[in-house]
Design an enzyme around this catalytic site. Sequence first.
Site, mmCIF file in Angstrom:
data_model
loop_
_atom_site.group_PDB
_atom_site.id
_atom_site.type_symbol
_atom_site.label_atom_id
_atom_site.label_comp_id
_atom_site.label_asym_id
_atom_site.label_seq_id
_atom_site.Cartn_x
_atom_site.Cartn_y
_atom_site.Cartn_z
ATOM 1 N N ASP A 1 46.193 30.010 47.347
ATOM 2 C CA ASP A 1 45.990 29.922 45.897
ATOM 3 C C ASP A 1 44.516 29.697 45.556
ATOM 4 O O ASP A 1 43.983 30.322 44.638
ATOM 5 C CB ASP A 1 46.824 28.779 45.305
ATOM 6 N N GLU B 1 43.216 36.108 36.937
ATOM 7 C CA GLU B 1 43.866 37.259 37.558
ATOM 8 C C GLU B 1 45.024 37.718 36.684
ATOM 9 O O GLU B 1 45.772 36.902 36.150
ATOM 10 C CB GLU B 1 44.371 36.889 38.952
ATOM 11 N N ASP C 1 43.931 31.590 39.422
ATOM 12 C CA ASP C 1 45.031 32.383 39.958
ATOM 13 C C ASP C 1 46.311 31.742 39.442
ATOM 14 O O ASP C 1 46.834 30.804 40.040
ATOM 15 C CB ASP C 1 44.999 32.377 41.490
#
Length: 173
Positions: free
Chosen positions: A151, A79, A19
Amino acid sequence: MREHMMNANRAPIRILGLDPGLRRTGWGVLSVEGSRMSHVAHGVIMPDEKADFADRLLHLFEGITAVIEQHRPDEAAVEEVFLNTNAQSTLKLGHARAAALIAPARAGLLVAEYSTRLVKKAVVGTGAADKAQIGFMIARLLPTAGKTTADCADALAVAVTHANLRVANRRVA
């Protein structure tokens, strides 16, 4: 490419989920055997916010490289960037995302990309899920992960999404 095919057929496989963020890049590693997923590790890479921009990107790249060296994933999933109203912030996030794409690619890993909406839908069941819902589902899906930051939960959600979609994606390709 041949290495990717051998890894695709090996069981269990390890998936690194990322991420990306310039301040905080979450990462999570899963082991997947058939339909069973288990938590391996997770963490956050945090460059010094006062460092020069290039040094912050280098810190991200080196941090992800260290995670890859330590946990030896077979594949990675990142992502995609969501656009926000501040173009400068979006551009900087894109740079952080580039570091997150290049590090596993340089290590010879297959790197998949998933939209935020798809990750939310795959893990929670709705593309409009919030961070708390993602954290809740990651705790349910990967109970040995313990308490995770947003996160880390997001990174593990990216890895879960890839674990669930990787076979379907290969059939399409």
